[in-house]
Write a protein that holds these residues in place. Structure first.
Motif, PDB file in Angstrom:
ATOM      1  N   LEU A 433       0.824  -1.209   0.000  1.00  0.00           N
ATOM      2  CA  LEU A 433       0.000   0.000   0.000  1.00  0.00           C
ATOM      3  C   LEU A 433       0.857   1.258   0.000  1.00  0.00           C
ATOM      4  O   LEU A 433       0.501   2.268  -0.625  1.00  0.00           O
ATOM      5  N   ALA A 434       2.000   1.189   0.692  1.00  0.00           N
ATOM      6  CA  ALA A 434       2.890   2.359   0.765  1.00  0.00           C
ATOM      7  C   ALA A 434       3.486   2.709  -0.594  1.00  0.00           C
ATOM      8  O   ALA A 434       3.905   3.851  -0.815  1.00  0.00           O
ATOM      9  N   LYS A 435       3.515   1.746  -1.512  1.00  0.00           N
ATOM     10  CA  LYS A 435       4.071   1.993  -2.843  1.00  0.00           C
ATOM     11  C   LYS A 435       3.063   2.636  -3.784  1.00  0.00           C
ATOM     12  O   LYS A 435       3.435   3.152  -4.847  1.00  0.00           O
ATOM     13  N   ASP A 436       1.782   2.558  -3.409  1.00  0.00           N
ATOM     14  CA  ASP A 436       0.741   3.090  -4.282  1.00  0.00           C
ATOM     15  C   ASP A 436       0.607   4.608  -4.121  1.00  0.00           C
ATOM     16  O   ASP A 436       0.979   5.175  -3.098  1.00  0.00           O
ATOM     17  N   ALA A 437       0.056   5.211  -5.138  1.00  0.00           N
ATOM     18  CA  ALA A 437      -0.211   6.650  -5.068  1.00  0.00           C
ATOM     19  C   ALA A 437      -1.327   6.924  -4.057  1.00  0.00           C
ATOM     20  O   ALA A 437      -2.043   6.011  -3.634  1.00  0.00           O
ATOM     21  N   GLU A 438      -1.462   8.171  -3.684  1.00  0.00           N
ATOM     22  CA  GLU A 438      -2.520   8.596  -2.780  1.00  0.00           C
ATOM     23  C   GLU A 438      -2.471   7.875  -1.434  1.00  0.00           C
ATOM     24  O   GLU A 438      -3.507   7.605  -0.815  1.00  0.00           O
ATOM     25  N   GLY A 439      -1.276   7.545  -0.977  1.00  0.00           N
ATOM     26  CA  GLY A 439      -1.146   6.896   0.327  1.00  0.00           C
ATOM     27  C   GLY A 439      -1.888   5.590   0.424  1.00  0.00           C
ATOM     28  O   GLY A 439      -2.459   5.257   1.463  1.00  0.00           O
ATOM     29  N   GLY A 440      -1.877   4.819  -0.663  1.00  0.00           N
ATOM     30  CA  GLY A 440      -2.534   3.516  -0.684  1.00  0.00           C
ATOM     31  C   GLY A 440      -4.021   3.565  -0.932  1.00  0.00           C
ATOM     32  O   GLY A 440      -4.672   2.515  -0.995  1.00  0.00           O
ATOM     33  N   ARG A 441      -4.582   4.738  -1.096  1.00  0.00           N
ATOM     34  CA  ARG A 441      -6.026   4.863  -1.263  1.00  0.00           C
ATOM     35  C   ARG A 441      -6.384   4.755  -2.741  1.00  0.00           C
ATOM     36  O   ARG A 441      -6.551   5.756  -3.433  1.00  0.00           O
ATOM     37  N   VAL A 442      -6.481   3.527  -3.204  1.00  0.00           N
ATOM     38  CA  VAL A 442      -6.631   3.271  -4.631  1.00  0.00           C
ATOM     39  C   VAL A 442      -8.061   2.897  -5.032  1.00  0.00           C
ATOM     40  O   VAL A 442      -8.391   2.897  -6.213  1.00  0.00           O
ATOM     41  N   ALA A 443      -8.916   2.555  -4.066  1.00  0.00           N
ATOM     42  CA  ALA A 443     -10.301   2.215  -4.400  1.00  0.00           C
ATOM     43  C   ALA A 443     -11.024   3.454  -4.927  1.00  0.00           C
ATOM     44  O   ALA A 443     -10.881   4.549  -4.380  1.00  0.00           O
ATOM     45  N   ALA A 444     -11.809   3.265  -5.967  1.00  0.00           N
ATOM     46  CA  ALA A 444     -12.487   4.401  -6.596  1.00  0.00           C
ATOM     47  C   ALA A 444     -13.632   4.926  -5.734  1.00  0.00           C
ATOM     48  O   ALA A 444     -13.826   6.142  -5.617  1.00  0.00           O
ATOM     49  N   ASP A 445     -14.403   4.017  -5.138  1.00  0.00           N
ATOM     50  CA  ASP A 445     -15.572   4.402  -4.334  1.00  0.00           C
ATOM     51  C   ASP A 445     -15.165   4.392  -2.863  1.00  0.00           C
ATOM     52  O   ASP A 445     -14.969   3.336  -2.263  1.00  0.00           O
ATOM     53  N   ARG A 446     -15.070   5.556  -2.250  1.00  0.00           N
ATOM     54  CA  ARG A 446     -14.573   5.647  -0.878  1.00  0.00           C
ATOM     55  C   ARG A 446     -15.680   5.974   0.139  1.00  0.00           C
ATOM     56  O   ARG A 446     -15.403   6.274   1.302  1.00  0.00           O
TER      57      ARG A 446
END
Length: 505
Positions: A433-446
């Motif tokens: 998760l730390a490698k993903d953009a947006e601090g790991g917040r990759v789900a479209a529907d939040r």
């Protein structure tokens, strides 16, 4: 039905039902399976995120939604362990304390692959963790395994534990019974087949149908067959001590099984648990000798009306039948070296029995849309690190999908192994998760209430933590009427009625 967030509101939980900033902005994790593996992983994820989240750029807030296809949580703790294990209630209590957390939301009676799909979850969650456990038996690959009177341990355990999808009646009309297996499940099955129904009812939460079934049990003679020797058995000391205290049961052993050579004794002493297990087995040998010398009595010195034979170095090779029913089991004698290598000796004994139970291991469930490793009997994951792969053999890792517990490693290990798995998988999840953009917040529907709306649109009515507490309160009240701590509900519709027994649901 309103948002399931309402199950985490009011004075019971000390939080309100409104959407908090952390739920809107924190990480969102879906966990499939609310047994020990799923609950421990949820707890460890939240703890590790608090500890490491800022350092990893993830923040320290998360919402975890636990999906369970059964109407109640706790998986094998409730439905896979014999009811007379005193440790059950302590484990269940610890799991319940974890679920009583405003950052963990329970969705029981929701089946993955039917009520929600992988696509549904990936749209709404940053990662999905499978903790689906195991409910089926490994197949018994012996001639005669298809005869009437041959049963898998998992199915029998499901009956006496009151599994919602289990049988309501069990044929206990065999006077002579065999149990195959050298582990704790085999011990559980053998013990329940030798139990006194009134004693079991007084001390456990068994439902009425199980009490009536065991009360009518005709078994008078049981043979437990273990392929390897005394020093290679996989019993826990607790299991052995429970076997020692069966009212009306005489334990019978073969003294030759306990003639261990020096190498075997030395090898057994190198591992603490093995040493303790062997020492307890030697205590059982002495107990069995005393039972015989005192005139075939039980552990309290009372006349025994049931006999429990324990056979080491005994490998079943065939189940013999007549008119389609079990009539005997053929066993080959073996010897086991100090390093655990078993040698078949080519000599056989037939034991007349009318039923055979095999406890040779569980097979973890397959999951819709996830590759399965048939050889390892678990979901396909990369080098055992919990990252789900496209295929079983050296497959490419799939983003945002993980497995833990038996779903990850196969049906081996107990609670300690499950906790170790959880820490490993959580570490890997946080790293990814730390490698993903947006601090790991990759789900479209939040939107934290999105999953509630989706389930409502599909006519699915989950049982949340508050619903589980209503079920638990009812089971405790019913048990109290009989002087018991607890009495299980077994009917799925009754679970649902109890859980949703509030205004507006």
């Amino acid at each position: 039905m309103g948002s399931l967030l309402s199950g985490k509101s009011g004075t019971i939980f000390g939080v309100t039902a409104t959407n908090t900033e952390s739920e809107n902005n924190g990480l969102r994790i879906a966990v499939i399976g609310a047994g020990p593996a799923g609950v421990y992983s949820s707890d460890i994820f939240l703890r590790q995120l608090k500890k490491l989240g800022d350092e990893l750029g993830l923040g320290t807030e998360a919402r975890i939604d636990l999906f369970e296809r059964l109407p109640v949580p706790f998986g094998l703790v409730r439905y896979g362990v014999a009811p007379d294990h005193p440790s059950i209630k302590f484990i269940a209590s610890a799991l319940e304390k974890t679920l009583d957390n405003p950052h963990i939301h329970l969705y029981c009676d929701v089946e993955f692959g039917k009520d929600v799909t992988l696509e549904d979850l990936l749209e709404r969650y940053d990662a999905v963790l499978f903790a689906t456990g195991a409910v089926k038996d490994k197949p018994l690959r012996l001639p005669g395994a298809d005869l009437d009177g041959v049963y898998g341990a998992a199915e029998f355990v499901g009956w006496y534990d009151g599994h919602p999808a289990g049988k309501r009646e069990w044929p206990l009309d065999a006077e002579r019974v065999a149990v195959i297996g050298g582990g704790n499940v085999a011990m559980d099955v053998a013990r329940e087949l030798m139990r006194n129904a009134d004693d079991l009812k007084a001390k456990t939460d068994i439902p009425d149908n199980v009490y009536e079934g065991i009360k009518a049990n005709k078994a008078k003679e049981l043979h437990l067959f273990i392929r390897r020797g005394v020093a290679q058995a996989k019993f826990s000391v607790q299991e052995l001590r429970e076997m020692e205290k069966l009212p009306g049961v005489q334990l019978i052993i073969n003294e030759d099984d306990f003639e261990l050579d020096d190498d075997t004794i030395e090898m057994a002493q190198q591992d603490k648990l093995t040493r303790q297990m062997v020492e307890e087995l030697y205590a059982i040998r002495e107990m069995a000798e005393d039972m015989e010398d005192d005139g075939d009595v039980d552990f309290e010195g009372n006349p025994a009306d049931r006999k429990y034979y324990i056979h080491f170095n005994s490998a079943p090779t065939e189940i013999l039948g007549e008119d389609g029913h079990v009539k005997a089991i053929r066993v080959e004698h073996t010897e086991t070296s100090a390093d655990g290598v078993m040698k078949r000796l080519g000599s056989f004994t037939d034991y007349p029995v009318e039923a055979v139970y095999h406890a040779i291991g569980y097979k973890p469930e397959s999951v819709t849309g996830i590759a399965y490793d048939e050889h390892g009997a678990h979901l396909a994951n990369a080098n055992g690190d919990g990252r789900i792969t496209v295929e079983a053999d050296n497959g490419e890792v799939r983003d945002r999908l993980y497995a833990t517990g038996w779903a990850k490693r196969g049906p081996v290990g107990l609670i300690g192994s499950t906790k170790s798995d959880a820490l490993l998988i959580v570490t890997n999840m946080l790293e990814d998760l730390a490698k993903d953009a947006e601090g790991g917040r990759v789900a479209a529907d939040r939107d934290p209430e999105s999953i509630d709306r989706l389930l409502a649109e599909r006519g699915v009515h989950p049982i949340d933590f508050a619903g589980w507490k209503r079920i638990d309160a009812y089971e405790r009240a019913e048990g109290a009427k009989e002087g018991r701590e607890h009495k299980k509900v077994i009917d799925p519709e009754q679970f649902r009625a109890l859980a949703h027994e509030v205004a507006g649901e």
